[in-house]
Write a protein that holds these residues in place. Structure first.
Motif, short mmCIF file in Angstrom:
data_model
loop_
_atom_site.label_atom_id
_atom_site.label_comp_id
_atom_site.label_asym_id
_atom_site.label_seq_id
_atom_site.Cartn_x
_atom_site.Cartn_y
_atom_site.Cartn_z
N SER A 60 77.22 64.26 -103.58
CA SER A 60 77.75 62.89 -103.37
C SER A 60 78.64 62.38 -104.37
N ALA A 61 78.35 62.90 -105.66
CA ALA A 61 79.26 62.26 -106.88
C ALA A 61 80.58 62.60 -106.34
N SER A 62 81.03 63.65 -105.85
CA SER A 62 82.54 63.98 -105.54
C SER A 62 82.85 63.05 -104.55
N ASN A 63 81.92 62.68 -103.71
CA ASN A 63 82.52 61.73 -102.52
C ASN A 63 82.73 60.38 -102.98
N SER A 64 82.23 59.86 -104.08
CA SER A 64 82.30 58.56 -104.49
C SER A 64 83.65 58.63 -105.41
N ASN A 65 84.12 59.63 -105.75
CA ASN A 65 85.23 59.40 -106.65
C ASN A 65 86.69 59.59 -105.71
N PRO A 66 87.29 58.37 -106.07
CA PRO A 66 88.46 58.09 -104.89
C PRO A 66 89.58 59.08 -105.20
N SER A 67 89.82 59.84 -106.16
CA SER A 67 90.77 60.79 -106.49
C SER A 67 90.37 62.15 -106.83
N VAL A 68 90.89 63.06 -105.98
CA VAL A 68 90.44 64.53 -106.34
C VAL A 68 91.08 65.02 -107.55
N SER A 69 90.35 65.47 -108.61
CA SER A 69 91.01 65.55 -110.06
C SER A 69 91.20 66.99 -110.20
N GLY A 70 90.74 68.02 -109.44
CA GLY A 70 90.76 69.36 -109.66
C GLY A 70 91.27 69.98 -108.54
N PRO A 71 91.41 71.34 -108.54
CA PRO A 71 91.66 72.14 -107.35
C PRO A 71 90.32 71.99 -106.21
N LEU A 72 90.90 71.85 -105.08
CA LEU A 72 90.10 71.91 -103.83
C LEU A 72 90.60 72.94 -102.98
N THR A 73 89.47 73.82 -102.56
CA THR A 73 89.61 74.85 -101.40
C THR A 73 88.82 74.71 -100.47
N LEU A 74 89.12 74.75 -99.14
CA LEU A 74 88.39 74.82 -98.00
C LEU A 74 88.70 75.89 -97.04
N GLN A 100 93.17 74.37 -94.98
CA GLN A 100 93.91 74.73 -96.10
C GLN A 100 94.87 73.90 -95.91
N GLN A 101 95.88 73.45 -95.11
CA GLN A 101 96.95 72.87 -95.11
C GLN A 101 96.64 71.48 -95.79
N ILE A 102 95.38 70.85 -95.27
CA ILE A 102 95.06 69.65 -95.84
C ILE A 102 94.57 69.71 -97.58
N SER A 103 93.96 70.86 -97.81
CA SER A 103 93.31 70.76 -99.39
C SER A 103 94.35 71.04 -100.12
N THR A 104 95.63 71.59 -99.73
CA THR A 104 96.82 71.91 -100.55
C THR A 104 97.88 70.68 -100.57
N ASN A 105 97.47 69.51 -99.79
CA ASN A 105 98.40 68.45 -99.86
C ASN A 105 97.97 67.54 -100.59
N PRO A 106 98.50 66.93 -101.65
CA PRO A 106 98.04 66.09 -102.59
C PRO A 106 97.81 64.51 -102.14
N GLN A 107 98.78 64.31 -101.22
CA GLN A 107 98.75 63.18 -100.50
C GLN A 107 97.73 62.73 -99.64
N LEU A 108 97.24 63.80 -98.87
CA LEU A 108 96.06 63.89 -98.04
C LEU A 108 94.83 63.98 -98.74
N VAL A 109 94.79 64.86 -99.76
CA VAL A 109 93.56 64.81 -100.59
C VAL A 109 93.10 63.72 -101.09
N ASN A 110 93.97 63.05 -101.94
CA ASN A 110 93.79 61.87 -102.57
C ASN A 110 93.72 60.43 -101.97
N SER A 111 93.59 60.67 -100.52
CA SER A 111 93.68 59.61 -99.76
C SER A 111 92.24 59.21 -99.27
#
Length: 125
Positions: free
Chosen positions: A4-18, A114-125
């Protein structure tokens, strides 16, 4: 600090793979449904979650709202959100639990996340 800690973070700071790696059809209260196993890797941590198609559909609706809101701003910066980001459609005719259909949908959902996880505009929204 659990997941849940990563869910409260408003911005993804590292690599995300789905990755959508498995599909399982079950029945609950006499109704059949298929759920999909999503493997998540974020900042070196791995976990898995199971989601039904309707949950991917809800995610897609949120992504579409983000795209509408950000498209004007982002287009000014010449950095557009992919317009080909598309959730696989619902099956209107035939058996949506047929193994070939479930397998094809799993592959399409995998491409989608995978398209979502590699798009910074979507990941950080």
């Amino acid at each position: 600090s659990g997941s849940s800690a990563s869910n409260s973070n408003p911005s993804v700071s590292g690599p995300l793979t789905l990755r959508v790696v498995e599909a399982q059809t079950s029945a609950e209260n006499g109704r059949k449904f298929t759920k999909y196993k999503v493997c998540v890797n974020y900042n070196g941590r791995d976990w898995e979650i199971w989601r039904r198609f309707k949950e991917f559909n809800t995610l897609n609706e949120k992504v579409r709202r983000i795209k509408k809101t950000k498209t004007r701003i982002i287009s000014l910066l010449a950095c557009r959100i992919r317009s080909d980001l598309k959730l696989p459609g619902r099956r209107l005719l035939g058996d949506s639990f047929e193994p070939d259909f479930v397998s094809k949908r799993q592959r399409s959902l995998n491409e989608y996340v995978q398209q979502i996880s590699t798009n910074p505009q979507l990941v950080n929204s």
